[in-house]
Scaffold this motif. Structure first.
Motif, PDB file in Angstrom:
ATOM      1  N   ILE A  31      -7.272  -6.044  22.179  1.00 23.88           N
ATOM      2  CA  ILE A  31      -8.017  -7.241  21.406  1.00 23.88           C
ATOM      3  C   ILE A  31      -7.489  -8.065  20.437  1.00 23.88           C
ATOM      4  O   ILE A  31      -7.992  -8.695  19.582  1.00 23.88           O
ATOM      5  CB  ILE A  31      -9.446  -6.665  21.153  1.00 23.88           C
ATOM      6  N   ASP A  32      -6.104  -7.750  20.353  1.00 24.76           N
ATOM      7  CA  ASP A  32      -5.381  -8.536  19.321  1.00 24.76           C
ATOM      8  C   ASP A  32      -5.843  -8.216  17.847  1.00 24.76           C
ATOM      9  O   ASP A  32      -6.101  -9.443  17.279  1.00 24.76           O
ATOM     10  CB  ASP A  32      -5.329 -10.127  19.850  1.00 24.76           C
ATOM     11  N   ILE A  33      -5.716  -7.231  17.347  1.00 24.72           N
ATOM     12  CA  ILE A  33      -6.052  -7.186  16.006  1.00 24.72           C
ATOM     13  C   ILE A  33      -4.771  -7.224  15.198  1.00 24.72           C
ATOM     14  O   ILE A  33      -3.839  -6.903  15.253  1.00 24.72           O
ATOM     15  CB  ILE A  33      -6.299  -5.404  15.773  1.00 24.72           C
ATOM     16  N   ARG A  34      -4.932  -8.135  14.170  1.00 22.88           N
ATOM     17  CA  ARG A  34      -3.798  -8.673  13.253  1.00 22.88           C
ATOM     18  C   ARG A  34      -3.981  -8.123  11.821  1.00 22.88           C
ATOM     19  O   ARG A  34      -5.021  -8.270  11.310  1.00 22.88           O
ATOM     20  CB  ARG A  34      -3.502 -10.085  13.446  1.00 22.88           C
ATOM     21  N   PRO A  35      -2.844  -7.856  11.309  1.00 22.41           N
ATOM     22  CA  PRO A  35      -1.663  -7.363  11.603  1.00 22.41           C
ATOM     23  C   PRO A  35      -1.661  -6.239  12.599  1.00 22.41           C
ATOM     24  O   PRO A  35      -2.528  -5.415  12.454  1.00 22.41           O
ATOM     25  CB  PRO A  35      -0.848  -6.818  10.677  1.00 22.41           C
ATOM     26  N   ALA A  36      -0.851  -6.131  13.651  1.00 28.83           N
ATOM     27  CA  ALA A  36      -0.791  -5.123  14.549  1.00 28.83           C
ATOM     28  C   ALA A  36      -0.129  -4.021  13.940  1.00 28.83           C
ATOM     29  O   ALA A  36       0.959  -3.427  14.297  1.00 28.83           O
ATOM     30  CB  ALA A  36       0.002  -5.578  15.838  1.00 28.83           C
ATOM     31  N   ASN A  37      -1.012  -3.157  13.043  1.00 30.88           N
ATOM     32  CA  ASN A  37      -0.392  -1.943  12.444  1.00 30.88           C
ATOM     33  C   ASN A  37      -1.556  -1.181  12.237  1.00 30.88           C
ATOM     34  O   ASN A  37      -2.307  -1.146  11.460  1.00 30.88           O
ATOM     35  CB  ASN A  37       0.021  -2.363  11.264  1.00 30.88           C
ATOM     36  N   SER A  38      -1.737  -0.016  13.419  1.00 31.19           N
ATOM     37  CA  SER A  38      -2.745   0.884  13.340  1.00 31.19           C
ATOM     38  C   SER A  38      -2.731   1.648  12.114  1.00 31.19           C
ATOM     39  O   SER A  38      -3.651   2.383  11.989  1.00 31.19           O
ATOM     40  CB  SER A  38      -2.354   1.908  14.603  1.00 31.19           C
ATOM     41  N   LYS A  39      -1.696   1.642  11.286  1.00 30.14           N
ATOM     42  CA  LYS A  39      -1.575   2.716  10.002  1.00 30.14           C
ATOM     43  C   LYS A  39      -2.283   1.829   8.923  1.00 30.14           C
ATOM     44  O   LYS A  39      -2.390   2.650   7.766  1.00 30.14           O
ATOM     45  CB  LYS A  39      -0.360   2.994   9.850  1.00 30.14           C
ATOM     46  N   MET A  40      -2.679   0.645   8.897  1.00 28.71           N
ATOM     47  CA  MET A  40      -2.906  -0.135   7.999  1.00 28.71           C
ATOM     48  C   MET A  40      -4.538   0.304   7.410  1.00 28.71           C
ATOM     49  O   MET A  40      -5.123   0.197   8.287  1.00 28.71           O
ATOM     50  CB  MET A  40      -2.633  -1.554   8.119  1.00 28.71           C
ATOM     51  N   MET A  71       0.914  -1.231  -0.006  1.00 27.88           N
ATOM     52  CA  MET A  71       0.106  -0.028   0.051  1.00 27.88           C
ATOM     53  C   MET A  71       0.694   1.203  -0.107  1.00 27.88           C
ATOM     54  O   MET A  71       0.878   1.928  -0.850  1.00 27.88           O
ATOM     55  CB  MET A  71      -0.881  -0.102   1.293  1.00 27.88           C
ATOM     56  N   LYS A  72       1.566   1.325   1.119  1.00 26.26           N
ATOM     57  CA  LYS A  72       2.602   2.367   1.065  1.00 26.26           C
ATOM     58  C   LYS A  72       3.490   2.502   0.248  1.00 26.26           C
ATOM     59  O   LYS A  72       3.948   3.585  -0.625  1.00 26.26           O
ATOM     60  CB  LYS A  72       3.248   2.492   2.681  1.00 26.26           C
ATOM     61  N   LYS A  73       3.926   1.513  -0.199  1.00 25.53           N
ATOM     62  CA  LYS A  73       4.984   1.179  -1.413  1.00 25.53           C
ATOM     63  C   LYS A  73       4.443   1.713  -2.760  1.00 25.53           C
ATOM     64  O   LYS A  73       5.037   2.498  -3.595  1.00 25.53           O
ATOM     65  CB  LYS A  73       5.254  -0.126  -1.289  1.00 25.53           C
ATOM     66  N   GLY A  74       2.955   1.418  -3.055  1.00 24.15           N
ATOM     67  CA  GLY A  74       2.540   1.606  -4.277  1.00 24.15           C
ATOM     68  C   GLY A  74       2.423   3.080  -4.150  1.00 24.15           C
ATOM     69  O   GLY A  74       2.492   3.747  -5.281  1.00 24.15           O
ATOM     70  N   LEU A  82      -3.257   8.267  18.462  1.00 25.30           N
ATOM     71  CA  LEU A  82      -2.058   7.121  17.946  1.00 25.30           C
ATOM     72  C   LEU A  82      -2.048   6.072  19.060  1.00 25.30           C
ATOM     73  O   LEU A  82      -2.369   4.677  18.828  1.00 25.30           O
ATOM     74  CB  LEU A  82      -0.751   7.351  17.754  1.00 25.30           C
ATOM     75  N   GLU A  83      -2.116   6.527  20.355  1.00 24.65           N
ATOM     76  CA  GLU A  83      -1.972   5.663  21.452  1.00 24.65           C
ATOM     77  C   GLU A  83      -3.065   4.797  21.567  1.00 24.65           C
ATOM     78  O   GLU A  83      -3.174   3.654  21.976  1.00 24.65           O
ATOM     79  CB  GLU A  83      -1.873   6.522  22.694  1.00 24.65           C
ATOM     80  N   LEU A  84      -4.437   5.374  21.172  1.00 25.23           N
ATOM     81  CA  LEU A  84      -5.594   4.811  21.583  1.00 25.23           C
ATOM     82  C   LEU A  84      -5.700   3.459  20.452  1.00 25.23           C
ATOM     83  O   LEU A  84      -5.919   2.480  20.834  1.00 25.23           O
ATOM     84  CB  LEU A  84      -6.885   5.679  21.238  1.00 25.23           C
ATOM     85  N   GLY A  85      -5.421   3.832  19.153  1.00 25.16           N
ATOM     86  CA  GLY A  85      -5.044   2.664  18.185  1.00 25.16           C
ATOM     87  C   GLY A  85      -4.258   1.717  18.660  1.00 25.16           C
ATOM     88  O   GLY A  85      -4.613   0.451  18.521  1.00 25.16           O
ATOM     89  N   GLU A  86      -3.088   1.867  19.131  1.00 23.28           N
ATOM     90  CA  GLU A  86      -1.976   0.856  19.586  1.00 23.28           C
ATOM     91  C   GLU A  86      -2.581   0.176  20.730  1.00 23.28           C
ATOM     92  O   GLU A  86      -2.511  -1.085  20.850  1.00 23.28           O
ATOM     93  CB  GLU A  86      -0.886   1.633  20.169  1.00 23.28           C
ATOM     94  N   SER A  98      -7.428   4.225   8.117  1.00 27.31           N
ATOM     95  CA  SER A  98      -6.573   3.159   8.589  1.00 27.31           C
ATOM     96  C   SER A  98      -7.323   2.608  10.085  1.00 27.31           C
ATOM     97  O   SER A  98      -8.400   3.061  10.412  1.00 27.31           O
ATOM     98  CB  SER A  98      -5.170   3.748   9.281  1.00 27.31           C
ATOM     99  N   VAL A  99      -6.727   1.351  10.573  1.00 27.40           N
ATOM    100  CA  VAL A  99      -7.133   0.915  11.745  1.00 27.40           C
ATOM    101  C   VAL A  99      -7.215   1.820  12.826  1.00 27.40           C
ATOM    102  O   VAL A  99      -8.208   2.157  13.406  1.00 27.40           O
ATOM    103  CB  VAL A  99      -6.291  -0.424  12.186  1.00 27.40           C
ATOM    104  N   GLY A 100      -6.291   2.831  12.975  1.00 23.87           N
ATOM    105  CA  GLY A 100      -6.232   3.707  13.990  1.00 23.87           C
ATOM    106  C   GLY A 100      -7.284   4.613  13.790  1.00 23.87           C
ATOM    107  O   GLY A 100      -8.132   5.017  14.898  1.00 23.87           O
ATOM    108  N   ASP A 101      -7.329   5.362  12.583  1.00 25.74           N
ATOM    109  CA  ASP A 101      -8.479   6.389  12.320  1.00 25.74           C
ATOM    110  C   ASP A 101     -10.008   5.794  12.635  1.00 25.74           C
ATOM    111  O   ASP A 101     -10.814   6.302  12.931  1.00 25.74           O
ATOM    112  CB  ASP A 101      -8.356   7.085  10.931  1.00 25.74           C
ATOM    113  N   ASN A 102     -10.210   4.376  12.063  1.00 27.02           N
ATOM    114  CA  ASN A 102     -11.280   3.976  12.459  1.00 27.02           C
ATOM    115  C   ASN A 102     -11.826   3.776  13.876  1.00 27.02           C
ATOM    116  O   ASN A 102     -12.818   4.080  14.289  1.00 27.02           O
ATOM    117  CB  ASN A 102     -11.447   2.571  11.720  1.00 27.02           C
ATOM    118  N   ILE A 103     -10.825   3.284  14.752  1.00 21.82           N
ATOM    119  CA  ILE A 103     -11.152   3.189  16.174  1.00 21.82           C
ATOM    120  C   ILE A 103     -11.207   4.545  16.649  1.00 21.82           C
ATOM    121  O   ILE A 103     -12.272   4.834  17.664  1.00 21.82           O
ATOM    122  CB  ILE A 103      -9.725   2.598  16.664  1.00 21.82           C
TER     123      ILE A 103
END
Lengths: 325, 498
Positions: B385-394, A1-4, B375-379, B349-354
């Motif tokens: 609750i173990d969201i995977r992948p653990a990347n709040s920016k995805m 994503m970022k890469k693209g 950011l802290e809230l997302g993380e 992103s995950v973080g923005d949605n949360i």
């Protein structure tokens, strides 16, 4: 994503570099002169100011095609106010304010039509484009309104500070403000959210109607400011001032990677798109390409640029599928 | 059993994405005329495998053999010409066209360059008869139920002479009754000699229709079972790789904090009349009923997202606002049925949605966002609750269904919740995540939150509700305690029988 994203941004960037390289090879000295660079920036400044507003309706999933006549109509009102106050300092400020209020009112109408009356944004804003063009013709009786008697007002469009044209400062200030609004405020988050999924935004308590209407109001206000700068540059305003500007503005936004379906895009991207088109015109002029070919070449380069950005969407969706599996 | 000839053999398929192996030498066979279930949790590699078989992704190693011959599949077109068809979860029929137009889309029969409607109608008719489907060639697809739309997809596949039909979670949006119909359809298609690869999370249904099943976990085949070997426990164990504990029975009684949400004489034209009930803090109130019984609208009305004609909703005696925004401020949360349509903003992103409903806490006076807090809230939620992948920016669109649902749940957990309204929380969510999501709800209930749960998954409804009311024709037909409730009783009540 970022890469693209980075790859395609690099591609658009590369296109800009190629243009610059062409200019450098043929007219290096002239192209890189301070004067020419200022010239390019000045040539895109009014478009840039309008982009600062037009990006909002796009981000919330609509669009504002009325900015050309909004600019003219608002600037005419502004000019009338300034003339009435004989271009006194207060009069000029009042004129600018009057133009902004007028632009806001046009934006409000667009926003209400698009949101409450469910008129497709494209249609609503084309209609207001016509209506306000006609209104502008009516109140000016189809004559130009001259604003050439004030050095102070002329400074807005033609003045310089340390040799840098004043409109560039205006654009820089507005761009910074819009960047802040989009990236650092709750309103900015809501703009992206509403454009990304209006239903989901509502379910989290976002007042989607308000966000959409404010977006059109911002578009109207920025169009009005662009119109005032243009009026100052030309020392006059008429109904056809700003005519066709919406196309240039949308090309900039499109080349800059703003998603026309809403929810995605940055102000820096939009301004970069406008710059790319500005550099292109400049290079063609410098290299001495016959003016007849300008439109043709411009069209072709725009398609290439948009294709490069559109490719990004493709890369993204491909990657996202992979990431999801 | 017939001779065990294989229509499809997948051998040692390896697939890497940016260096990471997501399929590790996967092999399995599908026999002629069998329903072969492919199971696994989200992220096990099912979708990737299917995309390789259908030519969407290139494979890195291995081979695909169709009908005894090495099939060189490099594009979607290649796989179609090999007789492989796919029906995705999101159906690709076009609602504004007729059944016939949909079936022949892209392969219309012509006579002298013009459409040969007569021959197309005949062919469509004979196909429909052969499968004994209850649709007509000239029905507009928009007038058909989801199950019938699936018939259209199947017909389309059969017209392409599909030897292998791949169905991706076909029952995800179907009611139990519609699912039963689909199984009949599948049986008929199988009788025509077409093999079916059936992808599903739902162990119960695989149990009913699969001849064999293959389980994937972490990109590897962990086992293959024949029909007689399939048991619930065994499949689940293979899928998640560890022994599943039966849900902890709620011996630790939740706190009764006196919070009460009461619905009084709620009425809306065509949906419900004089509906009254109470939900208590510390309890999960389940609402049963058929699809279309107005359960979703009920939750939305309480939340302020839908209007009602008459009646009142009170929380601790005070009227509940009809504005979503105010209700959120006052401690209400809502998990909508349509995850992608109403629960998430896929591009963000995950973080923005949360962060979305939480900006009152993440900004100064609803203006400037405190980015660090955001950011802290997302993380924090990702960890909690173990969201995977653990990347709040995805972007959330890149997450699997289960993890997307965790994001929808997660955005409410940071708040001082008093009432949580939940609509079909685990549709399309794999079994491991389903358990985790149930645990979250039960934990919230124990903390004194009033929870109202709507679910068509009767097992789920019974498992986690403390009390169940069943709607039928706009009013409460019956109420059950946790001990009384059985799937059969709820179904009968939902149909207004007993």
């Amino acid at each position: 994503m970022k890469k693209g994203k980075i790859i395609s941004q690099l591609k658009s960037m590369a296109l800009l570099l190629i243009l610059i390289a062409v200019a450098a090879v043929f007219e290096g000295k002239a192209f890189f002169s301070f004067f020419n660079i200022m010239n390019i920036l000045l040539s895109v400044s009014v478009y840039g100011i309008m982009i600062c507003g037009s990006i909002f309706p796009l981000l919330v999933g609509g669009m504002d095609l009325s900015i050309g006549s909004t600019a003219a109509f608002s600037a005419i009102i502004g000019a009338r106010v300034m003339i009435a106050y004989e271009f006194s300092t207060v009069g000029i400020l009042a004129g600018i304010l009057a133009a902004m209020v007028t632009g806001a009112a046009v934006g409000l109408i667009n926003g209400i039509a698009a949101y409450y009356f469910d008129v497709p944004a494209l249609l609503a804003t084309i209609s207001t484009q016509y209506v306000f063009y006609a209104l502008a013709q009516l109140i000016t009786e189809n004559k130009t309104v001259s604003c050439g008697n004030s050095d102070m007002f002329a400074f807005i469009g033609s003045g310089t500070i340390f040799g840098i044209p004043f409109p560039i400062f205006i654009l820089a200030f507005l761009a910074a403000a819009i960047y802040f609004l989009l990236n650092k405020t709750v309103f900015g988050r809501q703009v992206y959210a509403v454009g990304g999924n209006i239903k989901a935004s509502r379910m989290t308590g976002v007042n989607a109607g308000a966000v959409i209407i404010v977006s059109y109001v911002l578009s109207g206000v920025m169009a009005a400011l662009g119109g005032m700068v243009l009026t100052s540059m030309n020392t006059m305003v008429k109904a056809s001032t700003g005519y066709g500007y919406e196309l240039y503005v949308f090309i900039g936004l499109m080349v800059g990677g703003v998603n026309f379906a809403g929810g995605e895009g940055t102000i820096q991207g939009g301004l970069f798109g406008a710059l790319l088109v500005g550099v292109l015109s400049n290079v063609m002029m410098m290299v001495g390409i016959d003016a007849t070919y300008h439109n043709m070449i411009q069209g072709i380069v725009i398609i290439i640029a948009v294709a490069l950005t559109a490719r990004r969407a493709l890369i993204n969706s491909g990657l996202s599928k992979k990431a999801a599996s | 059993m017939m001779e065990t000839e294989n229509i499809l053999e997948v051998k040692n398929i390896v697939k890497r994405f940016s260096g990471v192996e997501v399929l590790k030498k996967v092999s399995f066979e599908v026999r002629k005329g069998e329903v072969h279930a492919l199971m696994g949790e989200n992220g096990a590699g099912k979708s990737t495998l299917i995309k390789i078989i259908t030519g969407v992704y290139p494979k890195d190693e291995g081979s695909i053999i169709v009908d005894g011959r090495d099939a060189d599949i490099n594009s979607r077109q290649d796989s179609i010409s090999q007789g492989i068809s796919v029906i995705y979860q999101e159906l690709s029929v076009i609602p504004t066209l007729t059944v016939m137009q949909n079936i022949f889309l892209g392969q219309e029969l012509t006579k002298k360059g013009l459409l040969d409607k007569k021959r197309m109608r005949e062919k469509a008719d004979s196909l429909i008869k052969r499968c004994d489907f209850d649709i007509r060639p000239d029905d507009y697809v928009e007038t058909l139920s989801v199950a019938k739309r699936q018939m259209v997809e199947i017909l389309k596949a059969l017209l392409y002479d599909a030897k292998i039909l791949i169905m991706d979670e076909p029952t995800a949006s179907l009611t139990d009754k519609e699912s039963d119909k689909l199984f009949n359809i599948i049986n008929r298609v199988r009788e025509q000699g077409t093999s079916i690869i059936y992808i599903s999370h739902r162990v119960e249904e695989v149990y009913r229709i699969a001849d064999r099943l293959t389980v994937l976990r972490d990109g590897m085949v962990v086992g293959e079972l024949n029909k007689q070997e399939i048991t619930h426990q065994r499949v689940v164990q293979m899928m998640i790789g560890k022994e599943v504990k039966e849900q902890a029975d709620k011996a630790n009684k939740p706190i009764q904090n006196g919070n009460v949400l009461s619905v009084q004489n709620l009425s809306r034209e065509g949906l419900w009349h004089d509906l009254s009930f109470e939900a208590y803090g510390g309890q999960i109130l389940g609402i049963g009923g058929l699809v279309g019984s107005g359960r979703t609208e009920l939750l939305r009305s309480i939340y302020g997202a839908d209007r009602y004609d008459k009646g009142e909703v009170l929380f601790n005696g005070k009227p509940v606002s009809r504005s979503v925004k105010k209700n959120i401020r006052n401690g209400m949360g809502y998990i909508p049925e349509d995850r992608r349509g109403e629960g998430l903003i896929p591009l963000l992103s995950v973080g923005d949605n949360i962060a979305m409903p939480n900006y009152d806490m993440l900004s100064n006076g609803m203006a400037v966002v405190n980015h660090a807090k955001e950011l802290e809230l997302g993380e924090e939620m990702i960890r909690e609750i173990d969201i995977r992948p653990a990347n709040s920016k995805m972007p959330v669109r890149n997450l699997s269904g289960g993890n997307q649902q965790k994001v929808v749940v997660g955005k409410w957990l940071a708040r001082d919740l008093k009432v949580l309204l939940i609509d079909e929380p685990t549709v399309g969510v794999d079994i491991g995540v389903k358990g985790e999501i149930h645990q979250i709800f039960m934990r919230l209930a124990q903390q004194g939150v009033v929870i109202i749960l709507v679910s068509s998954d009767l097992k789920e409804l019974i498992q986690i509700s403390d009390r169940i009311i069943v709607l039928h024709e706009g009013s409460i037909f019956k109420e059950f305690s946790k001990e009384e409730a059985t799937q059969q009783k709820i179904l009968l009540a939902a149909s207004g029988i007993a």
